[in-house]
Scaffold this active site. Structure first.
Site, PDB file in Angstrom:
ATOM      1  N   ASP A   1      35.484 -30.731 -17.293  1.00 12.20           N
ATOM      2  CA  ASP A   1      34.334 -30.397 -16.479  1.00 12.20           C
ATOM      3  C   ASP A   1      33.659 -29.175 -17.090  1.00 12.20           C
ATOM      4  O   ASP A   1      34.327 -28.228 -17.484  1.00 12.20           O
ATOM      5  CB  ASP A   1      34.765 -30.066 -15.068  1.00 12.20           C
ATOM      6  CG  ASP A   1      35.309 -31.259 -14.290  1.00 12.20           C
ATOM      7  OD1 ASP A   1      35.527 -32.329 -14.888  1.00 12.20           O
ATOM      8  OD2 ASP A   1      35.562 -31.107 -13.087  1.00 12.20           O
TER       9      ASP A   1
ATOM     10  N   HIS B   1      42.447 -28.971 -12.220  1.00 10.31           N
ATOM     11  CA  HIS B   1      41.942 -29.439 -10.935  1.00 10.31           C
ATOM     12  C   HIS B   1      42.568 -30.788 -10.586  1.00 10.31           C
ATOM     13  O   HIS B   1      42.825 -31.631 -11.470  1.00 10.31           O
ATOM     14  CB  HIS B   1      40.416 -29.558 -10.954  1.00 10.31           C
ATOM     15  CG  HIS B   1      39.721 -28.267 -10.641  1.00 10.31           C
ATOM     16  ND1 HIS B   1      38.435 -27.989 -11.048  1.00 10.31           N
ATOM     17  CD2 HIS B   1      40.142 -27.159  -9.956  1.00 10.31           C
ATOM     18  CE1 HIS B   1      38.087 -26.775 -10.618  1.00 10.31           C
ATOM     19  NE2 HIS B   1      39.112 -26.260  -9.969  1.00 10.31           N
TER      20      HIS B   1
ATOM     21  N   HIS C   1      41.845 -29.699 -17.648  1.00 11.24           N
ATOM     22  CA  HIS C   1      42.040 -28.539 -16.775  1.00 11.24           C
ATOM     23  C   HIS C   1      42.883 -28.979 -15.580  1.00 11.24           C
ATOM     24  O   HIS C   1      43.216 -30.166 -15.437  1.00 11.24           O
ATOM     25  CB  HIS C   1      40.703 -27.943 -16.340  1.00 11.24           C
ATOM     26  CG  HIS C   1      39.862 -28.842 -15.499  1.00 11.24           C
ATOM     27  ND1 HIS C   1      39.306 -30.020 -15.977  1.00 11.24           N
ATOM     28  CD2 HIS C   1      39.459 -28.757 -14.188  1.00 11.24           C
ATOM     29  CE1 HIS C   1      38.603 -30.598 -15.023  1.00 11.24           C
ATOM     30  NE2 HIS C   1      38.690 -29.859 -13.923  1.00 11.24           N
TER      31      HIS C   1
ATOM     32  N   HIS D   1      33.640 -23.658 -16.889  1.00  9.80           N
ATOM     33  CA  HIS D   1      33.961 -24.199 -15.579  1.00  9.80           C
ATOM     34  C   HIS D   1      34.593 -23.084 -14.742  1.00  9.80           C
ATOM     35  O   HIS D   1      34.788 -21.968 -15.226  1.00  9.80           O
ATOM     36  CB  HIS D   1      34.903 -25.396 -15.738  1.00  9.80           C
ATOM     37  CG  HIS D   1      35.020 -26.250 -14.515  1.00  9.80           C
ATOM     38  ND1 HIS D   1      33.942 -26.623 -13.753  1.00  9.80           N
ATOM     39  CD2 HIS D   1      36.112 -26.821 -13.918  1.00  9.80           C
ATOM     40  CE1 HIS D   1      34.349 -27.378 -12.755  1.00  9.80           C
ATOM     41  NE2 HIS D   1      35.655 -27.506 -12.817  1.00  9.80           N
TER      42      HIS D   1
ATOM     43  N   HIS E   1      32.035 -39.149 -14.630  1.00 14.66           N
ATOM     44  CA  HIS E   1      32.301 -38.082 -13.669  1.00 14.66           C
ATOM     45  C   HIS E   1      31.111 -37.892 -12.729  1.00 14.66           C
ATOM     46  O   HIS E   1      30.517 -36.817 -12.640  1.00 14.66           O
ATOM     47  CB  HIS E   1      32.625 -36.774 -14.416  1.00 14.66           C
ATOM     48  CG  HIS E   1      33.383 -35.765 -13.591  1.00 14.66           C
ATOM     49  ND1 HIS E   1      32.755 -34.802 -12.845  1.00 14.66           N
ATOM     50  CD2 HIS E   1      34.706 -35.567 -13.404  1.00 14.66           C
ATOM     51  CE1 HIS E   1      33.651 -34.044 -12.239  1.00 14.66           C
ATOM     52  NE2 HIS E   1      34.856 -34.490 -12.565  1.00 14.66           N
TER      53      HIS E   1
ATOM     54  N   ASP F   1      41.694 -33.627  -9.290  1.00 15.79           N
ATOM     55  CA  ASP F   1      41.142 -34.937  -9.640  1.00 15.79           C
ATOM     56  C   ASP F   1      41.348 -35.281 -11.114  1.00 15.79           C
ATOM     57  O   ASP F   1      40.982 -36.374 -11.549  1.00 15.79           O
ATOM     58  CB  ASP F   1      39.657 -35.018  -9.270  1.00 15.79           C
ATOM     59  CG  ASP F   1      38.804 -33.954  -9.939  1.00 15.79           C
ATOM     60  OD1 ASP F   1      39.254 -32.802 -10.052  1.00 15.79           O
ATOM     61  OD2 ASP F   1      37.667 -34.275 -10.356  1.00 15.79           O
ATOM     62  N   HIS F   2      41.971 -34.366 -11.854  1.00 14.62           N
ATOM     63  CA  HIS F   2      42.265 -34.626 -13.260  1.00 14.62           C
ATOM     64  C   HIS F   2      43.771 -34.679 -13.557  1.00 14.62           C
ATOM     65  O   HIS F   2      44.159 -35.084 -14.647  1.00 14.62           O
ATOM     66  CB  HIS F   2      41.610 -33.557 -14.137  1.00 14.62           C
ATOM     67  CG  HIS F   2      40.111 -33.612 -14.123  1.00 14.62           C
ATOM     68  ND1 HIS F   2      39.362 -34.126 -15.157  1.00 14.62           N
ATOM     69  CD2 HIS F   2      39.223 -33.235 -13.175  1.00 14.62           C
ATOM     70  CE1 HIS F   2      38.078 -34.054 -14.852  1.00 14.62           C
ATOM     71  NE2 HIS F   2      37.974 -33.516 -13.645  1.00 14.62           N
TER      72      HIS F   2
END
Length: 311
Positions: free
Chosen positions: A210, A64, A62, A139, A268, A66-67
């Site tokens: 996530d 976000h 996805h 999510h 995670h 942090d990914h």
């Protein structure tokens, strides 16, 4: 088939853990496939044996930060790592636009081909040895879990026995190696399985993050050799997990149990469970093991070999 954890923290990096990224090393073909690419992923690659020059595919769960915040830096560096090959990148709608904007405003030019594939539920990549599928998770933004399934391999063909039986060489051998039933010119019926060793069951690797607990995770992880599942929160913080649509370690364990997975590796983790706090990461691990004993906790640069199974 070997997994290397390049980042195991959630949201933000810590002194001990970087943000999300996992490398799947396929040594039989000198290829590396990445799953997510958080900030500083390329720095983590410098600290382990995974070769950036061997990266061929990147699967993004996805959008976000942090990914994905490490993706542009990694792609820029990749072009300087020798003679680069094409990289295929898979992810939700919007990933292609994000990368184009990064290129435009950073004045970055790639000297090798990049293909961005917008994924939909189902098969996202297929070849002779592997099939990669994805499924939507639960999510706050569109997020997907990935499953890598290796093709089953027939056991070793017993050439000596075939010759003893007087089976003529040629195309017939190919059919027998595939386990087919063949009728010879003299009327004998030969079952190829009788001339082959035990089948090597293809390995199954599943990556879910996530997400909060959902039935799709169980479906994706069915009979997985290794399930990697996010474990952002402790069971005591389940209300927070439901609010933020992340999982507790016990939710991850319930997915593994329901899916019949062989092994669960948690990743995670929220920085709130650092040493000295009322709840620490070992508490998350013990809670998960109470439900699914075959549970491990990932740490940065940890490697894990996925062994073959014989049927």
């Amino acid at each position: 088939m070997q997994i290397t954890f390049l980042g195991t923290s959630s949201g933000v990096p810590t002194r001990a853990r970087n943000v999300s990224s996992i490398a799947l090393n396929l040594p039989q073909r000198a290829e590396v496939w990445l799953f997510d690419c958080g900030e500083a992923t390329q720095h983590q690659l410098l600290r382990c044996d995974v070769k950036i020059s061997q990266i061929r595919r990147i699967f993004v769960t996805h959008l976000h930060g942090d990914h994905i915040f490490g993706l542009m830096g990694l792609l820029a560096t990749y072009g300087m790592a020798g003679s680069p090959d094409r990289i295929d990148i898979y992810g939700p709608k919007g990933l292609d636009e994000y990368l184009r904007a990064c290129q435009k405003y950073s004045y970055t030019h790639f000297n090798y081909p990049i293909k961005v594939h917008t994924i939909e539920p189902g098969v996202v990549h297929q070849e002779a040895d592997f099939t990669v599928t994805c499924i939507p998770l639960k999510h706050k933004v569109p997020a997907y879990g990935y499953r890598v399934s290796e093709t089953d391999k027939s056991g070793r063909f017993n050439l000596e026995k075939a010759k003893e039986l007087g089976i003529p060489s040629g195309p017939i051998y190919g059919k027998l190696k595939n386990g087919e039933v063949v009728t010879l010119a003299d009327g004998r019926v030969i079952n190829g399985r009788d001339l082959c060793g035990e089948t090597e069951i293809g390995r199954k690797f599943v990556y879910c993050t996530d997400t909060v607990f959902c039935e799709n995770s169980i479906e994706l992880a069915a009979d997985a050799d290794v399930l990697i599942h996010e474990s952002t929160f402790a069971h005591e913080d389940a209300e927070m997990a439901f609010d933020r649509l992340h999982s507790t370690s016990t939710m991850a364990a319930q997915v593994a149990l329901g899916a019949g997975a062989k092994e669960l590796i948690l990743t995670h983790f929220s920085p709130r469970y650092a040493p000295g706090n009322p709840i620490v990461l070992d508490d998350l691990l013990q809670a998960a093991r109470a439900i699914f004993p075959q549970t491990k906790m990932a740490y940065d640069l940890m490697t894990h070999e996925i062994a073959r199974r014989i049927n």
